[in-house]
Design a protein around this motif. Structure first.
Motif, PDB file in Angstrom:
ATOM      1  N   ILE A  34      37.231 122.111  73.714  1.00  0.00           N
ATOM      2  CA  ILE A  34      37.815 120.812  73.378  1.00  0.00           C
ATOM      3  C   ILE A  34      37.023 120.169  72.242  1.00  0.00           C
ATOM      4  CG2 ILE A  34      38.197 118.447  74.209  1.00  0.00           C
ATOM      5  CD1 ILE A  34      38.884 119.758  76.964  1.00  0.00           C
ATOM      6  N   ALA A  35      35.700 120.280  72.292  1.00  0.00           N
ATOM      7  CA  ALA A  35      34.865 119.727  71.221  1.00  0.00           C
ATOM      8  C   ALA A  35      35.163 120.424  69.899  1.00  0.00           C
ATOM      9  CB  ALA A  35      33.385 119.865  71.580  1.00  0.00           C
ATOM     10  N   ARG A  36      35.295 121.735  69.916  1.00  0.00           N
ATOM     11  CA  ARG A  36      35.623 122.482  68.692  1.00  0.00           C
ATOM     12  C   ARG A  36      36.981 122.067  68.158  1.00  0.00           C
ATOM     13  NH1 ARG A  36      35.317 128.609  70.015  1.00  0.00           N
ATOM     14  NH2 ARG A  36      36.404 128.681  68.014  1.00  0.00           N
ATOM     15  N   ARG A  37      37.954 121.939  69.058  1.00  0.00           N
ATOM     16  CA  ARG A  37      39.305 121.552  68.649  1.00  0.00           C
ATOM     17  C   ARG A  37      39.291 120.151  68.050  1.00  0.00           C
ATOM     18  NH1 ARG A  37      44.272 119.524  69.553  1.00  0.00           N
ATOM     19  NH2 ARG A  37      46.027 120.987  69.585  1.00  0.00           N
ATOM     20  N   THR A  38      38.548 119.244  68.662  1.00  0.00           N
ATOM     21  CA  THR A  38      38.455 117.869  68.176  1.00  0.00           C
ATOM     22  C   THR A  38      37.810 117.830  66.798  1.00  0.00           C
ATOM     23  OG1 THR A  38      38.379 117.028  70.430  1.00  0.00           O
ATOM     24  CG2 THR A  38      37.549 115.571  68.710  1.00  0.00           C
ATOM     25  N   TYR A  39      36.774 118.628  66.598  1.00  0.00           N
ATOM     26  CA  TYR A  39      36.111 118.685  65.289  1.00  0.00           C
ATOM     27  C   TYR A  39      37.098 119.132  64.212  1.00  0.00           C
ATOM     28  CZ  TYR A  39      33.199 120.238  61.435  1.00  0.00           C
ATOM     29  OH  TYR A  39      32.671 120.419  60.191  1.00  0.00           O
ATOM     30  N   VAL A  40      37.856 120.175  64.496  1.00  0.00           N
ATOM     31  CA  VAL A  40      38.827 120.667  63.521  1.00  0.00           C
ATOM     32  C   VAL A  40      39.920 119.629  63.294  1.00  0.00           C
ATOM     33  CG1 VAL A  40      40.553 122.454  63.044  1.00  0.00           C
ATOM     34  CG2 VAL A  40      38.328 123.097  63.996  1.00  0.00           C
ATOM     35  N   ALA A  41      40.387 118.979  64.361  1.00  0.00           N
ATOM     36  CA  ALA A  41      41.409 117.940  64.223  1.00  0.00           C
ATOM     37  C   ALA A  41      40.889 116.777  63.387  1.00  0.00           C
ATOM     38  CB  ALA A  41      41.852 117.454  65.605  1.00  0.00           C
ATOM     39  N   VAL A  47      41.557 115.492  55.675  1.00  0.00           N
ATOM     40  CA  VAL A  47      42.396 116.108  54.648  1.00  0.00           C
ATOM     41  C   VAL A  47      43.693 115.314  54.485  1.00  0.00           C
ATOM     42  CG1 VAL A  47      43.743 118.181  54.068  1.00  0.00           C
ATOM     43  CG2 VAL A  47      41.402 118.408  54.948  1.00  0.00           C
ATOM     44  N   LYS A  48      44.298 114.921  55.612  1.00  0.00           N
ATOM     45  CA  LYS A  48      45.524 114.113  55.556  1.00  0.00           C
ATOM     46  C   LYS A  48      45.280 112.784  54.851  1.00  0.00           C
ATOM     47  CE  LYS A  48      48.010 115.660  59.723  1.00  0.00           C
ATOM     48  NZ  LYS A  48      48.458 115.182  61.056  1.00  0.00           N
ATOM     49  N   ALA A  49      44.171 112.146  55.180  1.00  0.00           N
ATOM     50  CA  ALA A  49      43.862 110.847  54.578  1.00  0.00           C
ATOM     51  C   ALA A  49      43.660 110.993  53.068  1.00  0.00           C
ATOM     52  CB  ALA A  49      42.621 110.237  55.228  1.00  0.00           C
ATOM     53  N   GLU A  50      42.934 112.018  52.652  1.00  0.00           N
ATOM     54  CA  GLU A  50      42.687 112.252  51.224  1.00  0.00           C
ATOM     55  C   GLU A  50      43.984 112.557  50.469  1.00  0.00           C
ATOM     56  OE1 GLU A  50      39.738 115.337  51.137  1.00  0.00           O
ATOM     57  OE2 GLU A  50      38.199 114.032  52.020  1.00  0.00           O
ATOM     58  N   ALA A  51      44.912 113.235  51.144  1.00  0.00           N
ATOM     59  CA  ALA A  51      46.182 113.598  50.514  1.00  0.00           C
ATOM     60  C   ALA A  51      47.256 112.538  50.752  1.00  0.00           C
ATOM     61  CB  ALA A  51      46.651 114.947  51.042  1.00  0.00           C
ATOM     62  N   ASP A  52      46.872 111.435  51.415  1.00  0.00           N
ATOM     63  CA  ASP A  52      47.801 110.349  51.757  1.00  0.00           C
ATOM     64  C   ASP A  52      49.009 110.866  52.538  1.00  0.00           C
ATOM     65  OD1 ASP A  52      48.342 107.632  51.846  1.00  0.00           O
ATOM     66  OD2 ASP A  52      49.682 107.737  50.102  1.00  0.00           O
ATOM     67  N   LEU A  53      48.732 111.747  53.496  1.00  0.00           N
ATOM     68  CA  LEU A  53      49.773 112.295  54.370  1.00  0.00           C
ATOM     69  C   LEU A  53      49.831 111.491  55.666  1.00  0.00           C
ATOM     70  CD1 LEU A  53      49.003 116.097  53.919  1.00  0.00           C
ATOM     71  CD2 LEU A  53      50.951 114.841  52.969  1.00  0.00           C
ATOM     72  N   ILE A  90      46.769 116.182  71.757  1.00  0.00           N
ATOM     73  CA  ILE A  90      47.421 115.755  70.513  1.00  0.00           C
ATOM     74  C   ILE A  90      47.394 114.238  70.401  1.00  0.00           C
ATOM     75  CG2 ILE A  90      49.670 115.583  69.354  1.00  0.00           C
ATOM     76  CD1 ILE A  90      50.229 118.463  70.429  1.00  0.00           C
ATOM     77  N   GLU A  91      47.740 113.545  71.464  1.00  0.00           N
ATOM     78  CA  GLU A  91      47.768 112.077  71.423  1.00  0.00           C
ATOM     79  C   GLU A  91      46.375 111.502  71.165  1.00  0.00           C
ATOM     80  OE1 GLU A  91      50.432 110.124  71.190  1.00  0.00           O
ATOM     81  OE2 GLU A  91      51.577 111.993  71.230  1.00  0.00           O
ATOM     82  N   LEU A  92      45.370 112.067  71.795  1.00  0.00           N
ATOM     83  CA  LEU A  92      44.000 111.594  71.565  1.00  0.00           C
ATOM     84  C   LEU A  92      43.582 111.815  70.122  1.00  0.00           C
ATOM     85  CD1 LEU A  92      42.286 112.789  74.867  1.00  0.00           C
ATOM     86  CD2 LEU A  92      42.772 110.434  74.189  1.00  0.00           C
ATOM     87  N   ASN A  93      43.947 112.974  69.553  1.00  0.00           N
ATOM     88  CA  ASN A  93      43.628 113.239  68.142  1.00  0.00           C
ATOM     89  C   ASN A  93      44.341 112.265  67.227  1.00  0.00           C
ATOM     90  OD1 ASN A  93      43.484 116.762  68.821  1.00  0.00           O
ATOM     91  ND2 ASN A  93      41.768 115.398  68.514  1.00  0.00           N
ATOM     92  N   LYS A  94      45.595 111.931  67.534  1.00  0.00           N
ATOM     93  CA  LYS A  94      46.339 110.996  66.702  1.00  0.00           C
ATOM     94  C   LYS A  94      45.723 109.600  66.770  1.00  0.00           C
ATOM     95  CE  LYS A  94      50.755 111.300  67.685  1.00  0.00           C
ATOM     96  NZ  LYS A  94      52.130 111.702  68.042  1.00  0.00           N
ATOM     97  N   VAL A  95      45.271 109.177  67.925  1.00  0.00           N
ATOM     98  CA  VAL A  95      44.618 107.870  68.052  1.00  0.00           C
ATOM     99  C   VAL A  95      43.358 107.854  67.197  1.00  0.00           C
ATOM    100  CG1 VAL A  95      43.334 106.396  69.663  1.00  0.00           C
ATOM    101  CG2 VAL A  95      45.562 107.300  70.325  1.00  0.00           C
ATOM    102  N   GLU A  96      42.560 108.913  67.282  1.00  0.00           N
ATOM    103  CA  GLU A  96      41.336 108.993  66.463  1.00  0.00           C
ATOM    104  C   GLU A  96      41.671 108.971  64.976  1.00  0.00           C
ATOM    105  OE1 GLU A  96      38.339 111.885  67.373  1.00  0.00           O
ATOM    106  OE2 GLU A  96      38.699 111.703  69.528  1.00  0.00           O
ATOM    107  N   GLN A  97      42.728 109.674  64.594  1.00  0.00           N
ATOM    108  CA  GLN A  97      43.132 109.692  63.183  1.00  0.00           C
ATOM    109  C   GLN A  97      43.524 108.301  62.708  1.00  0.00           C
ATOM    110  OE1 GLN A  97      46.051 112.679  62.108  1.00  0.00           O
ATOM    111  NE2 GLN A  97      45.016 114.246  63.332  1.00  0.00           N
TER     112      GLN A  97
END
Length: 101
Positions: A34-41, A47-53, A90-97
Motif C-alpha cells: 500500500i505504501a509503494r502504491r501510494t508513493y507511485v500514486a 505529473v498530472k499537476a505539472e501537465a494541468d490534467l 483510489i478514493e484516498l489517492n484522489k483526496v490526497e491529489q
C-alpha cells in the motif's frame, strides 16, 4: 518476502501461533505494498499537476477496477471485496491529489 520453514508447510499443519505469525507477516507485506502504491500514486499526481490534467481519470479507474476483478478471480478471492478495497485506495489517492494542488 522473507519466509521461514513454517511457510513450507500447509496451513492445516501449522499451530495457531504459527498461523498468526504468518498473518502478521502478510499484514506487513500488505502495508508495504500500500505504501509503494501510494508513493507511485503521489508521483502520478505530481505529473498530472505539472501537465494541468484533471485529478480524476474515469477510464483509468475503470481499468484498475477491471484488473482488480480479474486478479480476484485468478486468486479465487471474492471480487466484490477486492474491488471495494481498490475503490477505497483510489478514493484516498484522489483526496490526497486534490489536497496537494
Amino acid at each position: 518476502m522473507a519466509h521461514d520453514d513454517t511457510t513450507d508447510r500447509l496451513p492445516d499443519e501449522m499451530t495457531l501461533d504459527e498461523l498468526r505469525a504468518e498473518i502478521e507477516e502478510i499484514d506487513r507485506d500488505l502495508v508495504e505494498l500500500i505504501a509503494r502504491r501510494t508513493y507511485v500514486a503521489d508521483t502520478i499526481a505530481q505529473v498530472k499537476a505539472e501537465a494541468d490534467l484533471p485529478t480524476t481519470d474515469e477510464q483509468q479507474e475503470q481499468a484498475v477496477m477491471d484488473r482488480a476483478g480479474e486478479n480476484a478471480e485468478r486468486f479465487e478471492v471474492d471480487a466484490n471485496l477486492v474491488k471495494a478495497i481498490f475503490r477505497l485506495l483510489i478514493e484516498l489517492n484522489k483526496v490526497e491529489q486534490r489536497e496537494s494542488r
